[in-house]
Scaffold this active site. Sequence first.
Site, PDB file in Angstrom:
ATOM      1  N   LYS A   1     -11.501  -3.498  -6.505  1.00 18.75           N
ATOM      2  CA  LYS A   1     -12.232  -2.287  -6.899  1.00 18.75           C
ATOM      3  C   LYS A   1     -11.290  -1.169  -7.325  1.00 18.75           C
ATOM      4  O   LYS A   1     -11.709  -0.213  -7.977  1.00 18.75           O
ATOM      5  CB  LYS A   1     -13.169  -1.841  -5.774  1.00 18.75           C
ATOM      6  CG  LYS A   1     -12.470  -1.488  -4.477  1.00 18.75           C
ATOM      7  CD  LYS A   1     -13.468  -1.328  -3.333  1.00 18.75           C
ATOM      8  CE  LYS A   1     -13.888  -2.634  -2.738  1.00 18.75           C
ATOM      9  NZ  LYS A   1     -14.668  -2.525  -1.502  1.00 18.75           N
TER      10      LYS A   1
ATOM     11  N   LYS B   1       0.824  -1.211   0.000  1.00 17.80           N
ATOM     12  CA  LYS B   1       0.000   0.000   0.000  1.00 17.80           C
ATOM     13  C   LYS B   1       0.857   1.260   0.000  1.00 17.80           C
ATOM     14  O   LYS B   1       0.458   2.289  -0.546  1.00 17.80           O
ATOM     15  CB  LYS B   1      -0.959  -0.011   1.190  1.00 17.80           C
ATOM     16  CG  LYS B   1      -2.043  -1.076   1.053  1.00 17.80           C
ATOM     17  CD  LYS B   1      -3.136  -0.932   2.089  1.00 17.80           C
ATOM     18  CE  LYS B   1      -4.220  -1.972   1.858  1.00 17.80           C
ATOM     19  NZ  LYS B   1      -5.377  -1.789   2.740  1.00 17.80           N
TER      20      LYS B   1
ATOM     21  N   LYS C   1      -5.673 -10.503  -7.829  1.00 17.82           N
ATOM     22  CA  LYS C   1      -7.011 -10.618  -7.251  1.00 17.82           C
ATOM     23  C   LYS C   1      -7.916  -9.519  -7.794  1.00 17.82           C
ATOM     24  O   LYS C   1      -7.468  -8.387  -8.012  1.00 17.82           O
ATOM     25  CB  LYS C   1      -6.917 -10.520  -5.722  1.00 17.82           C
ATOM     26  CG  LYS C   1      -8.128 -11.067  -5.000  1.00 17.82           C
ATOM     27  CD  LYS C   1      -7.839 -11.275  -3.529  1.00 17.82           C
ATOM     28  CE  LYS C   1      -7.954  -9.985  -2.755  1.00 17.82           C
ATOM     29  NZ  LYS C   1      -8.077 -10.199  -1.307  1.00 17.82           N
TER      30      LYS C   1
END
Length: 333
Positions: free
Chosen positions: A202, A117, A199
């Site tokens: 969104k 992240k 994966k």
Amino acid sequence: MENEKKREVVFSAIQPSGTITLGNYLGAVRNWVAMQEEYDCIYALADLHTITVKQEPAQMRKNIIDAYASIMACGVDVEKSLFFIQSHVHTHAELAWLLSCYTQFGELSRMTQFKDKSAKHADNINAGLFTYPVLMAADILLYQADKVPVGADQKQHIELTRDIAERFNGRYGNVFKVPEGFIPKNGARVMSLQDPSKKMSKSDENVNGCVHLLDTPETIMRKFKRAITDSEACVRYAEGKDGINNLMSIYSAVTGLTFEQIEHDFDGKGYGDFKVAVGEAVVEHLRPIQERYNQLVKDKAYLEECYRKADEIATKISRRTVSKAMKKIGFVL
């Protein structure tokens, strides 16, 4: 629910950062629904976790309500499960602070999701991004959970939660139940339709890679028709066929057919036919969920009644854990 001590307690949470995806649904939320019959289930909408990434206030508020309605539409029954909004239950932030003082800097610096992240949000590497695994540990330990359903990418967080609980218990006695992570029997790992090595997310830069729970039938069909496959043009599950393997997994999850049955049904047929069949199956599977969502989201008063009631119960249960931990540490209560 509080009085039923025989059944094991399951805790799980999901972030309301944008609409629920097909991956979220098949990988997690559908299992939430199934587990209601076997366990005492405690589910949270983890909105505190979302602000490690910058949010637009009005959109964040909408996302929270939409996610709550979506998950209820999927079949999470507020009469069977405790389903609350995390930020409404102040004990989560309180216990997170306490536990952060029993978590080592080195442990957090080794968390792979922090590294991922940080790379993705290089302009906003905040302290919350670093310490959110402690908040995740607090979420779980507050409710003395026996089991936490996890995907492969969350195993490290469960291990940290267990380490924190054992460290605290080792010093102060039996305060926290040490939870087990487990992978539900029918949890599907759904990959991006445009990059099946990743994966479904969104935040996928390619809008065709991710199917959302509330996408229109036309949008769902378009995305599946554009799904990445391979040049073999044979519907079979095999190593190196990531795109087709992903489509077969999705088709199996929504129809209940085995891979062998799917291979038999599409023997001699091309990828075009299979993509259409997968798209149509997903559309039909999501239709009743979308209809229920549209009913729920129009009734804001009912939704608020559901989450306020759950918030109150969650606060009452979790307050006991926080009070016990504070008393052991030495706070004057």
